[in-house]
Write a protein that holds these residues in place. Structure first.
Motif, PDB file in Angstrom:
ATOM      1  N   GLN A 119       7.321 -16.859   4.554  1.00 35.44           N
ATOM      2  CA  GLN A 119       6.382 -16.275   5.744  1.00 35.44           C
ATOM      3  C   GLN A 119       5.466 -15.270   5.420  1.00 35.44           C
ATOM      4  O   GLN A 119       4.394 -15.277   5.779  1.00 35.44           O
ATOM      5  CB  GLN A 119       7.099 -16.103   6.775  1.00 35.44           C
ATOM      6  CG  GLN A 119       7.836 -17.334   7.441  1.00 35.44           C
ATOM      7  CD  GLN A 119       8.690 -17.266   8.665  1.00 35.44           C
ATOM      8  OE1 GLN A 119       8.964 -15.971   9.284  1.00 35.44           O
ATOM      9  NE2 GLN A 119       8.521 -18.168   9.623  1.00 35.44           N
ATOM     10  N   TYR A 120       6.106 -14.093   4.749  1.00 35.73           N
ATOM     11  CA  TYR A 120       5.369 -12.981   4.438  1.00 35.73           C
ATOM     12  C   TYR A 120       4.144 -13.393   3.385  1.00 35.73           C
ATOM     13  O   TYR A 120       2.980 -13.087   3.770  1.00 35.73           O
ATOM     14  CB  TYR A 120       6.213 -11.987   3.813  1.00 35.73           C
ATOM     15  CG  TYR A 120       5.786 -10.940   3.384  1.00 35.73           C
ATOM     16  CD1 TYR A 120       5.595  -9.681   3.898  1.00 35.73           C
ATOM     17  CD2 TYR A 120       5.197 -10.619   1.893  1.00 35.73           C
ATOM     18  CE1 TYR A 120       5.206  -8.436   3.510  1.00 35.73           C
ATOM     19  CE2 TYR A 120       4.495  -9.540   1.465  1.00 35.73           C
ATOM     20  CZ  TYR A 120       4.634  -8.367   2.287  1.00 35.73           C
ATOM     21  OH  TYR A 120       4.418  -7.109   1.847  1.00 35.73           O
ATOM     22  N   ASP A 121       4.413 -14.102   2.765  1.00 37.51           N
ATOM     23  CA  ASP A 121       3.674 -14.549   1.620  1.00 37.51           C
ATOM     24  C   ASP A 121       2.415 -15.622   2.100  1.00 37.51           C
ATOM     25  O   ASP A 121       1.371 -15.704   1.707  1.00 37.51           O
ATOM     26  CB  ASP A 121       3.906 -15.383   0.117  1.00 37.51           C
ATOM     27  CG  ASP A 121       4.790 -14.336  -0.590  1.00 37.51           C
ATOM     28  OD1 ASP A 121       4.364 -13.013  -0.505  1.00 37.51           O
ATOM     29  OD2 ASP A 121       5.934 -14.712  -1.222  1.00 37.51           O
ATOM     30  N   LEU A 122       3.053 -16.672   2.975  1.00 37.64           N
ATOM     31  CA  LEU A 122       1.786 -17.112   3.738  1.00 37.64           C
ATOM     32  C   LEU A 122       0.981 -16.575   4.656  1.00 37.64           C
ATOM     33  O   LEU A 122      -0.137 -16.651   4.536  1.00 37.64           O
ATOM     34  CB  LEU A 122       2.615 -18.298   4.487  1.00 37.64           C
ATOM     35  CG  LEU A 122       1.674 -19.412   5.328  1.00 37.64           C
ATOM     36  CD1 LEU A 122       0.964 -19.965   4.404  1.00 37.64           C
ATOM     37  CD2 LEU A 122       2.503 -20.214   6.262  1.00 37.64           C
ATOM     38  N   GLY A 123       1.580 -15.457   5.259  1.00 38.55           N
ATOM     39  CA  GLY A 123       0.880 -14.679   5.885  1.00 38.55           C
ATOM     40  C   GLY A 123      -0.369 -13.888   5.004  1.00 38.55           C
ATOM     41  O   GLY A 123      -1.478 -13.704   5.523  1.00 38.55           O
ATOM     42  N   GLN A 124      -0.054 -13.428   3.720  1.00 41.87           N
ATOM     43  CA  GLN A 124      -0.943 -13.047   2.783  1.00 41.87           C
ATOM     44  C   GLN A 124      -2.048 -14.001   2.431  1.00 41.87           C
ATOM     45  O   GLN A 124      -3.193 -13.768   2.376  1.00 41.87           O
ATOM     46  CB  GLN A 124      -0.209 -12.464   1.654  1.00 41.87           C
ATOM     47  CG  GLN A 124       0.764 -11.166   1.871  1.00 41.87           C
ATOM     48  CD  GLN A 124       0.935 -10.590   0.600  1.00 41.87           C
ATOM     49  OE1 GLN A 124      -0.001  -9.719   0.274  1.00 41.87           O
ATOM     50  NE2 GLN A 124       1.960 -10.633   0.040  1.00 41.87           N
ATOM     51  N   ALA A 127      -4.590 -14.385   5.279  1.00 39.83           N
ATOM     52  CA  ALA A 127      -5.294 -13.346   5.442  1.00 39.83           C
ATOM     53  C   ALA A 127      -6.515 -13.540   4.111  1.00 39.83           C
ATOM     54  O   ALA A 127      -7.644 -13.157   4.716  1.00 39.83           O
ATOM     55  CB  ALA A 127      -4.489 -12.007   5.125  1.00 39.83           C
ATOM     56  N   ARG A 192      -2.347  -0.102  17.889  1.00 38.48           N
ATOM     57  CA  ARG A 192      -1.613   1.346  18.148  1.00 38.48           C
ATOM     58  C   ARG A 192      -2.283   2.438  17.096  1.00 38.48           C
ATOM     59  O   ARG A 192      -2.771   1.840  16.212  1.00 38.48           O
ATOM     60  CB  ARG A 192      -0.083   1.002  17.389  1.00 38.48           C
ATOM     61  CG  ARG A 192       0.614  -0.014  18.311  1.00 38.48           C
ATOM     62  CD  ARG A 192       1.685  -0.769  17.643  1.00 38.48           C
ATOM     63  NE  ARG A 192       2.597   0.214  16.728  1.00 38.48           N
ATOM     64  CZ  ARG A 192       3.021  -0.161  15.821  1.00 38.48           C
ATOM     65  NH1 ARG A 192       3.131  -1.358  15.043  1.00 38.48           N
ATOM     66  NH2 ARG A 192       4.065   0.895  15.368  1.00 38.48           N
TER      67      ARG A 192
ATOM     68  N   TRP B  65       4.452  -3.926  12.551  1.00 40.99           N
ATOM     69  CA  TRP B  65       4.343  -3.180  11.580  1.00 40.99           C
ATOM     70  C   TRP B  65       4.495  -1.679  11.274  1.00 40.99           C
ATOM     71  O   TRP B  65       4.275  -1.264  12.428  1.00 40.99           O
ATOM     72  CB  TRP B  65       3.314  -3.731  10.571  1.00 40.99           C
ATOM     73  CG  TRP B  65       1.942  -3.695  11.306  1.00 40.99           C
ATOM     74  CD1 TRP B  65       1.323  -2.404  11.523  1.00 40.99           C
ATOM     75  CD2 TRP B  65       0.952  -4.729  11.519  1.00 40.99           C
ATOM     76  NE1 TRP B  65       0.069  -2.838  12.329  1.00 40.99           N
ATOM     77  CE2 TRP B  65      -0.092  -4.224  12.247  1.00 40.99           C
ATOM     78  CE3 TRP B  65       1.190  -6.004  11.109  1.00 40.99           C
ATOM     79  CZ2 TRP B  65      -1.186  -4.853  12.805  1.00 40.99           C
ATOM     80  CZ3 TRP B  65      -0.153  -6.865  11.575  1.00 40.99           C
ATOM     81  CH2 TRP B  65      -1.060  -6.048  12.345  1.00 40.99           C
ATOM     82  N   GLN B 119       7.462 -11.179   9.858  1.00 42.28           N
ATOM     83  CA  GLN B 119       7.282 -11.044   8.575  1.00 42.28           C
ATOM     84  C   GLN B 119       5.657 -11.583   8.001  1.00 42.28           C
ATOM     85  O   GLN B 119       5.177 -11.112   7.226  1.00 42.28           O
ATOM     86  CB  GLN B 119       8.015 -11.869   7.558  1.00 42.28           C
ATOM     87  CG  GLN B 119       9.668 -11.220   7.715  1.00 42.28           C
ATOM     88  CD  GLN B 119      10.598 -12.027   6.689  1.00 42.28           C
ATOM     89  OE1 GLN B 119      10.327 -13.081   6.516  1.00 42.28           O
ATOM     90  NE2 GLN B 119      11.519 -11.182   6.324  1.00 42.28           N
ATOM     91  N   TYR B 120       5.344 -12.791   8.686  1.00 44.10           N
ATOM     92  CA  TYR B 120       3.802 -13.315   8.294  1.00 44.10           C
ATOM     93  C   TYR B 120       3.036 -12.360   8.610  1.00 44.10           C
ATOM     94  O   TYR B 120       1.991 -12.115   7.858  1.00 44.10           O
ATOM     95  CB  TYR B 120       3.920 -14.487   9.236  1.00 44.10           C
ATOM     96  CG  TYR B 120       2.553 -15.358   9.347  1.00 44.10           C
ATOM     97  CD1 TYR B 120       2.663 -16.373   8.486  1.00 44.10           C
ATOM     98  CD2 TYR B 120       1.661 -14.756   9.967  1.00 44.10           C
ATOM     99  CE1 TYR B 120       1.338 -16.903   8.389  1.00 44.10           C
ATOM    100  CE2 TYR B 120       0.391 -15.662  10.172  1.00 44.10           C
ATOM    101  CZ  TYR B 120       0.177 -16.760   9.348  1.00 44.10           C
ATOM    102  OH  TYR B 120      -0.737 -17.467   9.195  1.00 44.10           O
ATOM    103  N   LEU B 122       3.195  -8.829   8.900  1.00 42.74           N
ATOM    104  CA  LEU B 122       3.421  -7.912   7.743  1.00 42.74           C
ATOM    105  C   LEU B 122       2.534  -8.086   6.667  1.00 42.74           C
ATOM    106  O   LEU B 122       1.861  -7.273   6.152  1.00 42.74           O
ATOM    107  CB  LEU B 122       4.988  -7.443   7.879  1.00 42.74           C
ATOM    108  CG  LEU B 122       5.180  -6.372   6.839  1.00 42.74           C
ATOM    109  CD1 LEU B 122       4.349  -4.817   7.064  1.00 42.74           C
ATOM    110  CD2 LEU B 122       6.466  -6.100   6.193  1.00 42.74           C
ATOM    111  N   GLY B 123       2.852  -9.484   6.355  1.00 42.72           N
ATOM    112  CA  GLY B 123       2.097  -9.915   4.888  1.00 42.72           C
ATOM    113  C   GLY B 123       1.002  -9.802   5.277  1.00 42.72           C
ATOM    114  O   GLY B 123      -0.173  -9.194   4.194  1.00 42.72           O
ATOM    115  N   GLN B 124       0.240 -10.106   6.316  1.00 40.24           N
ATOM    116  CA  GLN B 124      -1.282 -10.068   6.404  1.00 40.24           C
ATOM    117  C   GLN B 124      -1.811  -8.646   6.512  1.00 40.24           C
ATOM    118  O   GLN B 124      -2.867  -8.271   5.829  1.00 40.24           O
ATOM    119  CB  GLN B 124      -1.614 -10.577   7.623  1.00 40.24           C
ATOM    120  CG  GLN B 124      -1.336 -12.343   8.199  1.00 40.24           C
ATOM    121  CD  GLN B 124      -2.341 -12.855   9.020  1.00 40.24           C
ATOM    122  OE1 GLN B 124      -3.552 -12.918   8.691  1.00 40.24           O
ATOM    123  NE2 GLN B 124      -1.872 -13.067  10.483  1.00 40.24           N
ATOM    124  N   VAL B 126      -0.422  -6.134   4.939  1.00 30.24           N
ATOM    125  CA  VAL B 126      -0.324  -5.315   3.638  1.00 30.24           C
ATOM    126  C   VAL B 126      -1.524  -5.897   2.677  1.00 30.24           C
ATOM    127  O   VAL B 126      -2.081  -5.525   1.841  1.00 30.24           O
ATOM    128  CB  VAL B 126       1.089  -5.902   3.046  1.00 30.24           C
ATOM    129  CG1 VAL B 126       1.017  -5.258   1.645  1.00 30.24           C
ATOM    130  CG2 VAL B 126       1.994  -5.187   3.734  1.00 30.24           C
TER     131      VAL B 126
END
Lengths: 204, 204
Positions: A119-124, A127, A192, B65, B119-120, B122-124, B126
């Motif tokens: 999921q983290y990598d898909l988010g990247q 992005a 924030r 995040w 996580q998704y 946070l990936g974005q 980063v």
């Protein structure tokens, strides 16, 4: 010289603008909810959006992503639209592209390869795609308002993949708000404060 | 005119270069494993990196995040370095910045607010930070080779946050490889072909 010190900060839209020194692609990025239904993405643009995702970094270069790409008017687009929630069906179909973003997930009791960071990598990857869209003069809005199971069944997505999010990409409608015209108090333009993002570094 | 059709594609480093039309910040981004230990990030640069993360999009604008930021030479940096794995301890400490990336996670049997997309998102965030680093002439490498529990204990990170990844950000060592000089077959410069990213759109 005018004295602005007594201005009500809540009445000043500039309070929620990003730092001027931020790279323009990041500073001017925003997520419109209104797209120009007369605008069509070119094939070359769509190719570049995928290329941007393709070159995103991922854990161990696992590249745990895939995309279902519908161009307004084509069959895939129609099949994606069927599974939008009522809220997203109001605005997302008018964007030139509708993309389902898939993450390669682990499933118990199988030996599928997977990444803890799918999921983290898909988010990247999404992005990177979003920023490439920005570079093309387009805008993107990601959303979750769709029938995940229905969409997975429609495209025969197996258990070890997850349809995580969708993105609408196109030209923002000329009448839609923007980071500079958004009304003060638009919640999507609030963030924030930076200090709040910094984990307190005291020893426990 | 030379005929290249018989060239062995595996011997041609250009095979793994991104499309020329991709935005330069995305096309030239890569993850060095060797940083210039003589280079220091300025405070303004560090501020902008956080600002880039801050303006990333997130589900419902949840912004799930937080970051532990160590600048080489400071106390936080030393405390982060203690928890690196042997593999990352060889190269990561020489980068100007060492950042732990935290995601706001759900914990069962609590009523903590959380996001399914922490996580998704946070990936974005980063990814946005990485692209801003690129815009500043810096480079970033994300990694997982650290003691997650040890680091969480060091900084009193509670259960509902996860130290998901770390990033080293700094000036790439002049001697390190780059996307254009990387040897053919460098696995970090390989990508699945675009067609492989497209989910087959046939009806099941």
């Amino acid at each position: 010289m005018p004295d602005h010190s007594t201005e009500n900060p809540a009445a000043n839209p500039a309070q929620d603008l990003a730092d001027d020194r931020l790279h323009p692609l990041l500073r001017t990025r925003w997520s419109p909810m209104s797209f120009d239904a007369g605008h069509r993405n070119t094939y070359a643009e769509t190719e570049l959006l995928l290329e941007a995702a393709r070159w995103a970094p991922s854990a161990g270069n696992s590249q745990p992503w895939a995309f279902i790409v519908g161009c307004r008017g084509d069959d895939t687009h129609q099949r994606l639209v069927k599974h939008l929630a009522r809220s997203s069906a109001r605005w997302a179909p008018s964007a030139g592209l509708l993309i389902a973003n898939l993450a390669h997930r682990y499933v118990e009791d199988t030996d599928w390869e997977y990444s803890e960071f799918s999921q983290y990598d898909l988010g990247q990857a999404v992005a990177h795609m979003t920023i490439q869209a920005q570079a093309l003069g387009l805008a993107a809005r990601q959303f979750r308002a769709f029938d995940r199971d229905g969409l997975a069944a429609e495209f025969a997505v197996p258990e070890h993949w997850e349809v995580t999010t969708m993105t609408a990409i196109g030209r923002a409608a000329p009448t839609s708000a923007s980071p500079t015209t958004a009304a003060a108090g638009d919640p999507s333009r609030e963030r924030r404060p930076v200090l709040d993002l910094l984990w307190p570094a005291e020893t426990p």
